[in-house]
Design a protein around this motif. Structure first.
Motif, PDB file in Angstrom:
ATOM      1  N   ARG A 116      -7.426  -5.030  -1.172  1.00 41.31           N
ATOM      2  CA  ARG A 116      -8.186  -4.862   0.069  1.00 41.31           C
ATOM      3  C   ARG A 116      -9.498  -5.625   0.005  1.00 41.31           C
ATOM      4  N   LYS A 117     -10.173  -5.545  -1.131  1.00 39.92           N
ATOM      5  CA  LYS A 117     -11.450  -6.242  -1.295  1.00 39.92           C
ATOM      6  C   LYS A 117     -11.269  -7.745  -1.186  1.00 39.92           C
ATOM      7  N   GLU A 175       0.809  -1.223   0.000  1.00 42.89           N
ATOM      8  CA  GLU A 175       0.000   0.000   0.000  1.00 42.89           C
ATOM      9  C   GLU A 175       0.840   1.269   0.000  1.00 42.89           C
ATOM     10  N   GLY A 228      -3.275   2.552  -7.409  1.00 43.56           N
ATOM     11  CA  GLY A 228      -4.513   2.682  -6.650  1.00 43.56           C
ATOM     12  C   GLY A 228      -5.544   1.594  -6.901  1.00 43.56           C
ATOM     13  N   PRO A 229      -5.910   1.314  -8.169  1.00 45.92           N
ATOM     14  CA  PRO A 229      -6.935   0.295  -8.403  1.00 45.92           C
ATOM     15  C   PRO A 229      -6.532  -1.094  -7.913  1.00 45.92           C
ATOM     16  N   ALA A 259      -6.770  -1.182  -4.062  1.00 44.47           N
ATOM     17  CA  ALA A 259      -8.183  -1.288  -3.671  1.00 44.47           C
ATOM     18  C   ALA A 259      -8.700  -2.706  -3.885  1.00 44.47           C
TER      19      ALA A 259
END
Length: 233
Positions: free
Chosen positions: A192-193, A35, A185-186, A189
């Motif tokens: 994390r999902k 991250e 970024g994508p 994310a």
């Protein structure tokens, strides 16, 4: 932030986890490092030559295949080359490049590592979704101790018996490669999902020596030697 140039080290994260045998510690270290990167790089920009690798191949592990596909389903559609089931693997160490290694040297190394495997017990390995590196999305794995032991054994067989694997080895299982320089970024994310998915565990009972090559933005290999761990023989 991890500031990236145009290339990157395979030792990522730079610092090992506080407890390499604790799945939560390993996952937290991997996720925090991922991250903090400032860009994804193209995995395929790394130089490649046909090579010998010590690996654990995972194409016949249904739980690993299922988890990889569930995680791949939440990744962005663009910017990645997904790793198919037949290419899932965990690298222990590269032995050398095919055109640099004499046949006798390879045979001697195989004999040495085989002796180690005869006294190394099979072990359970937990695979946890999901983190990454500047060039890939990948599972964290734990515990590291049995993998570090294998790394030491294959390093010694290569003449590098004074190398501490914690300075350079970061066990992981990749599920997708970044195929261009792009914002992270994508992918952060999506990772994390994917962490809402359950981890999986498998038993590692064999080490393999393979001849590895690249084709069509994927790794392929020929298995040269299968070395069962003690209780698996």
């Amino acid at each position: 932030m991890y500031r990236m140039g145009t290339s990157y080290s395979s030792t990522f994260p730079t610092r090992p986890p506080n407890d390499p045998d604790d799945p939560a510690s390993v996952a937290r270290n991997d996720q925090t490092a991922f991250e903090q990167i400032d860009q994804m790089l193209c995995h395929w920009d790394r130089p490649h030559r046909r090579s010998y690798h010590w690996m654990v191949t995972l194409e016949h592990e249904p739980h690993v295949v299922e988890l990889s596909q569930r995680c791949q389903a939440v990744l962005p559609e663009r910017g990645l080359d997904l790793i198919p089931p037949e290419s899932l693997h965990l690298t222990v160490r590269r032995f050398g490049y095919v055109d640099d290694v004499p046949a006798g040297t390879l045979d001697t190394a195989v004999s040495t590592v085989r002796e180690h495997c005869r006294t190394a017990r099979p072990f359970d390995l937990h695979l946890l979704p999901l983190a990454g590196s500047p060039g890939a999305l990948r599972f964290s794995v734990a515990p590291w101790s049995p993998l570090l032991s294998l790394h030491r054994a294959v390093s010694a067989a290569s003449g590098y018996d004074d190398v501490d694997p914690l300075t350079q080895y970061r066990p992981h299982v990749g599920i997708a490669y970044s195929n261009q320089v792009q914002p992270p970024g994508p992918f952060i994310a999506a990772a994390r999902k994917a962490r809402s998915l359950p981890s999986t565990a498998i038993t590692i009972a064999e080490l393999r020596l393979v001849e590895l090559y690249r084709t069509d933005h994927q790794y392929r290999w020929h298995v040269l030697e299968r070395l069962p761990l003690a209780a698996a023989s």
